[in-house]
Design a protein around this motif. Structure first.
Motif, PDB file in Angstrom:
ATOM      1  N   UNK A 356       0.806  -1.218   0.000  1.00  0.00           N
ATOM      2  CA  UNK A 356       0.000   0.000   0.000  1.00  0.00           C
ATOM      3  C   UNK A 356       0.840   1.269   0.000  1.00  0.00           C
ATOM      4  N   UNK A 357       2.173   1.102   0.039  1.00  0.00           N
ATOM      5  CA  UNK A 357       3.075   2.251  -0.115  1.00  0.00           C
ATOM      6  C   UNK A 357       3.785   2.181  -1.464  1.00  0.00           C
ATOM      7  N   UNK A 358       3.240   1.354  -2.359  1.00  0.00           N
ATOM      8  CA  UNK A 358       3.916   1.143  -3.634  1.00  0.00           C
ATOM      9  C   UNK A 358       4.764  -0.106  -3.554  1.00  0.00           C
ATOM     10  N   UNK A 359       5.834  -0.146  -4.312  1.00  0.00           N
ATOM     11  CA  UNK A 359       6.649  -1.356  -4.398  1.00  0.00           C
ATOM     12  C   UNK A 359       7.639  -1.506  -3.270  1.00  0.00           C
ATOM     13  N   UNK A 360       7.183  -1.379  -2.021  1.00  0.00           N
ATOM     14  CA  UNK A 360       8.085  -1.606  -0.898  1.00  0.00           C
ATOM     15  C   UNK A 360       7.317  -2.277   0.238  1.00  0.00           C
ATOM     16  N   UNK A 361       8.011  -2.518   1.372  1.00  0.00           N
ATOM     17  CA  UNK A 361       7.430  -3.237   2.493  1.00  0.00           C
ATOM     18  C   UNK A 361       7.257  -2.325   3.703  1.00  0.00           C
ATOM     19  N   UNK A 362       7.099  -1.032   3.465  1.00  0.00           N
ATOM     20  CA  UNK A 362       7.024  -0.078   4.569  1.00  0.00           C
ATOM     21  C   UNK A 362       5.610   0.116   5.087  1.00  0.00           C
ATOM     22  N   UNK A 363       4.613  -0.282   4.322  1.00  0.00           N
ATOM     23  CA  UNK A 363       3.233  -0.024   4.720  1.00  0.00           C
ATOM     24  C   UNK A 363       2.705  -1.039   5.708  1.00  0.00           C
ATOM     25  N   UNK A 364       1.421  -0.884   6.046  1.00  0.00           N
ATOM     26  CA  UNK A 364       0.787  -1.772   7.018  1.00  0.00           C
ATOM     27  C   UNK A 364       0.525  -3.152   6.439  1.00  0.00           C
ATOM     28  N   UNK A 365       0.468  -3.259   5.123  1.00  0.00           N
ATOM     29  CA  UNK A 365       0.242  -4.555   4.484  1.00  0.00           C
ATOM     30  C   UNK A 365       0.985  -4.600   3.156  1.00  0.00           C
ATOM     31  N   UNK A 366       1.430  -5.789   2.777  1.00  0.00           N
ATOM     32  CA  UNK A 366       2.138  -5.961   1.501  1.00  0.00           C
ATOM     33  C   UNK A 366       2.199  -7.446   1.169  1.00  0.00           C
ATOM     34  N   UNK A 367       2.555  -7.728  -0.066  1.00  0.00           N
ATOM     35  CA  UNK A 367       2.746  -9.108  -0.517  1.00  0.00           C
ATOM     36  C   UNK A 367       3.999  -9.190  -1.375  1.00  0.00           C
ATOM     37  N   UNK A 381       2.092 -13.002   1.973  1.00  0.00           N
ATOM     38  CA  UNK A 381       1.311 -11.789   2.258  1.00  0.00           C
ATOM     39  C   UNK A 381       1.331 -11.479   3.746  1.00  0.00           C
ATOM     40  N   UNK A 382       1.558 -10.225   4.082  1.00  0.00           N
ATOM     41  CA  UNK A 382       1.528  -9.765   5.470  1.00  0.00           C
ATOM     42  C   UNK A 382       0.355  -8.797   5.629  1.00  0.00           C
ATOM     43  N   UNK A 383      -0.600  -9.184   6.474  1.00  0.00           N
ATOM     44  CA  UNK A 383      -1.815  -8.389   6.691  1.00  0.00           C
ATOM     45  C   UNK A 383      -2.477  -8.011   5.365  1.00  0.00           C
ATOM     46  N   UNK A 384      -2.489  -8.964   4.440  1.00  0.00           N
ATOM     47  CA  UNK A 384      -3.082  -8.734   3.116  1.00  0.00           C
ATOM     48  C   UNK A 384      -3.869  -9.982   2.706  1.00  0.00           C
ATOM     49  N   UNK A 385      -4.972 -10.227   3.427  1.00  0.00           N
ATOM     50  CA  UNK A 385      -5.750 -11.447   3.209  1.00  0.00           C
ATOM     51  C   UNK A 385      -6.307 -11.546   1.795  1.00  0.00           C
ATOM     52  N   UNK A 386      -6.704 -10.409   1.216  1.00  0.00           N
ATOM     53  CA  UNK A 386      -7.258 -10.435  -0.142  1.00  0.00           C
ATOM     54  C   UNK A 386      -6.199 -10.905  -1.141  1.00  0.00           C
ATOM     55  N   UNK A 387      -4.976 -10.396  -1.001  1.00  0.00           N
ATOM     56  CA  UNK A 387      -3.890 -10.843  -1.875  1.00  0.00           C
ATOM     57  C   UNK A 387      -3.692 -12.349  -1.750  1.00  0.00           C
ATOM     58  N   UNK A 388      -3.719 -12.849  -0.507  1.00  0.00           N
ATOM     59  CA  UNK A 388      -3.484 -14.263  -0.262  1.00  0.00           C
ATOM     60  C   UNK A 388      -4.530 -15.138  -0.946  1.00  0.00           C
ATOM     61  N   UNK A 389      -5.798 -14.796  -0.753  1.00  0.00           N
ATOM     62  CA  UNK A 389      -6.872 -15.597  -1.352  1.00  0.00           C
ATOM     63  C   UNK A 389      -6.803 -15.557  -2.868  1.00  0.00           C
ATOM     64  N   UNK A 390      -6.499 -14.383  -3.410  1.00  0.00           N
ATOM     65  CA  UNK A 390      -6.368 -14.234  -4.861  1.00  0.00           C
ATOM     66  C   UNK A 390      -5.189 -15.042  -5.384  1.00  0.00           C
ATOM     67  N   UNK A 391      -4.080 -15.034  -4.626  1.00  0.00           N
ATOM     68  CA  UNK A 391      -2.887 -15.780  -5.039  1.00  0.00           C
ATOM     69  C   UNK A 391      -3.158 -17.274  -5.077  1.00  0.00           C
ATOM     70  N   UNK A 392      -3.911 -17.772  -4.107  1.00  0.00           N
ATOM     71  CA  UNK A 392      -4.244 -19.199  -4.116  1.00  0.00           C
ATOM     72  C   UNK A 392      -5.026 -19.573  -5.366  1.00  0.00           C
ATOM     73  N   UNK A 393      -5.948 -18.696  -5.761  1.00  0.00           N
ATOM     74  CA  UNK A 393      -6.731 -18.963  -6.980  1.00  0.00           C
ATOM     75  C   UNK A 393      -5.844 -18.932  -8.218  1.00  0.00           C
TER      76      UNK A 393
END
Length: 418
Positions: A356-367, A381-393
Motif C-alpha cells: 500500500x506504499x507502492x513497491x516496498x514493504x514499509x506499509x501496514x500490508x504488503x505481498x 502476504x503480510x496483513x493482506x488477506x485479499x492478496x493471499x486468497x487471490x494468489x491461491x486462486x
C-alpha cells in the motif's frame, strides 16, 4: 472377506489428519466401525493456537477443542484416548496395543504426526527447557512464563522458525526479556526470501527481542535444583534464562510404519491419494512424505496438508481417487502481523512487491510475489488477506501475472481469473 469388513477402520492419531479422515469416511458413505486412537488424555484439539492465543491466556479450553467426544460419537466414531500402539501386524491386519490387546482392521490410517527435535547438549533435559507440540507442552511453558514474569528472569528461544518466533512474540507481549538464538544467518531461512527474513528480524527487534544469528551453543547451565539457569555459547558468553524454548524442527513419527516394513523416507512415503506401500494402509498429516510425479518427496507440516491428505486417504480406503493437488498454504501470527503464504518459493529467481506504499514493504500490508523463469510460484502476504486468497486462486489455476503486473497496484490481478 466378511471378517475383514467387520473389522472396520482403525485410525492411529487423533489430531487434524485423523479426525478429518474419520469424518470424510462417514460423509463418503462408509458404514462400518471407525476407531480413532489418541495417545493424549484429551480429545482432538487445535494445535496452531498453542504458541499464540492459548499460551497468552487469550482463549479457554472450550475454544481449543476441535471435536468434542460426543460430536464424534454422534457420527459413530469411537474415540479412545491415552492409547499407546505397540506395533502393526500387516499379515494378520491387526493393531497391537501396549496393554496386550489387538484391534483388527480392514483399513488402517496412520496419522501419527511429528515430534520436536531435542537439543543434544549438556543440560538439554533440565527443568525449564521445553519444546512445544502438545497442550501439555504449552501449559508447561505458560507456567514457566508466569514464573519468569514473577522473578523477572529472561527467556531464551533456540530456533528462529515459526514456533520459536511465535513464542518469542507471545513472551514479549507479556513484558519478558527475550533472546532468540538462530544457528543460520537469518530467520526462517528455509521458507522466506531474504528480504522478508530481514523484515521479520526488524519486526522482532522493534518489539525488543534480541536476535543472535550464527549462534553456536555449548551447553545449558543449571542451578542447584537442576533447573535451567542460562545458555552458554561457544564463545564463552552466558545468556541468563529462567525458560528455554527449543524450536529446532520436528521429525515425522514414522517408527510404527518403519517397524511394520512400510516404505519410509523422512516420513511415511505416500502417493497423492495418501496410499502407503501397503494397499490396506493410508497415511496423512505431518507423518508423511508425499511422492511427487517426478519422483521427489515433499514434506508439508500444515493444517491444510493434514486436512486435504485426510480427505484423500479416506477416499482411497473407499476405493476412490482424490489426489491432493491444491497449492499448499501456511500462516503465522506474530504480534499484530499475520503472514499468509501460498506456494513454495524455493528456487525463485525474481520477486515483485505489492504494497500500500507502492513497491516496498514499509506499509501496514504488503505481498511478495515469487517468480521462477517468469512464472509465479508463490506469494507471501503480510496483513493482506485479499492478496493471499487471490494468489491461491491464481496458483491453483496455473495463471501467472508478470512481475510488473504484480507490483502495479493499479492492475487488477483478479482480472486474470476471468
Amino acid at each position: 472377506m466378511s471378517d475383514s469388513i467387520q473389522a472396520g477402520i482403525v485410525i492411529i492419531g487423533a489430531g487434524q489428519a485423523g479426525v478429518q479422515t474419520a469424518e470424510s469416511l462417514r460423509t463418503g458413505g462408509y458404514a462400518g466401525s471407525i476407531t480413532l486412537l489418541g495417545d493424549e488424555p484429551h480429545g482432538p484439539y487445535h494445535r496452531p493456537p498453542l504458541s499464540k492465543a492459548w499460551l497468552a491466556g487469550e482463549m479457554d479450553g472450550a475454544q481449543l477443542v476441535m471435536r468434542a467426544p460426543e460430536m464424534l460419537a454422534r457420527k459413530q466414531i469411537e474415540l479412545r484416548t491415552e492409547v499407546k500402539v505397540a506395533s502393526i501386524d500387516r499379515v494378520a491386519q491387526q493393531v497391537l496395543l501396549a496393554d496386550g490387546s489387538a484391534l483388527p482392521y480392514s483399513g488402517l490410517v496412520l496419522a501419527t504426526g511429528s515430534t520436536p527435535r531435542s537439543l543434544p547438549l549438556p543440560g538439554g533435559n533440565a527443568a525449564g527447557v521445553h519444546a512445544l507440540r502438545s497442550r501439555e507442552d504449552a501449559d508447561a511453558i505458560a507456567q514457566r512464563l508466569a514464573l519468569c514474569l514473577q522473578q523477572q528472569r529472561p527467556v531464551v528461544v533456540i530456533g528462529g522458525g515459526f514456533i520459536g518466533l511465535e513464542v518469542a512474540a507471545t513472551a514479549r507481549k507479556k513484558g519478558l526479556e527475550v533472546t532468540v538464538l538462530e544457528a543460520a544467518p537469518r530467520l526462517l531461512g528455509r521458507v522466506l526470501a531474504p528480504a522478508l527474513s530481514d523484515w521479520y528480524a526488524e519486526l522482532h527487534r522493534s518489539h525488543g527481542v534480541k536476535l543472535v544469528f550464527d549462534a553456536r551453543i555449548e551447553a545449558l547451565e543449571t542451578d542447584s535444583d537442576h533447573a535451567v539457569s542460562g545458555v552458554r555459547l561457544v564463545d564463552g558468553s552466558l545468556l541468563p534464562a529462567g525458560l528455554v524454548v527449543v524450536g529446532i524442527g520436528v521429525h515425522a513419527n514414522d517408527g510404527l510404519a518403519q517397524a511394520a516394513g512400510l516404505e519410509c523416507e523422512r516420513g511415511i512415503v505416500v502417493d497423492a491419494c495418501g496410499r502407503s506401500s501397503d494397499p490396506a494402509i493410508v497415511a496423512a498429516g505431518d507423518c508423511t512424505a508425499r511422492r511427487l510425479a517426478d519422483g521427489s518427496l515433499i514434506r508439508l507440516e500444515s493444517v491444510q496438508n493434514a486436512t486435504e491428505q485426510g480427505k484423500s486417504a479416506a477416499a482411497a480406503l473407499l476405493g476412490q481417487e482424490r489426489p491432493f493437488t491444491a497449492t499448499p498454504w501456511f500462516w503465522s501470527d506474530q504480534y499484530d502481523k499475520k503472514l499468509q503464504m501460498t506456494g513454495l518459493s524455493g528456487g525463485a529467481d525474481a520477486w515483485a512487491i505489492r504494497g500500500n506504499m507502492g513497491g516496498d514493504m514499509a506499509g501496514a500490508s504488503f505481498s511478495i510475489y515469487h517468480f521462477r523463469a517468469g512464472k509465479l510460484i508463490a506469494v507471501d502476504s503480510v496483513n493482506a488477506a485479499k492478496d493471499h486468497l487471490q494468489a491461491r486462486k491464481l496458483l491453483d489455476a496455473g495463471i501467472s501475472p508478470s512481475p510488473e503486473q504484480a507490483a502495479d497496484l493499479g492492475f487488477d490481478l483478479g482480472s486474470l481469473l476471468k
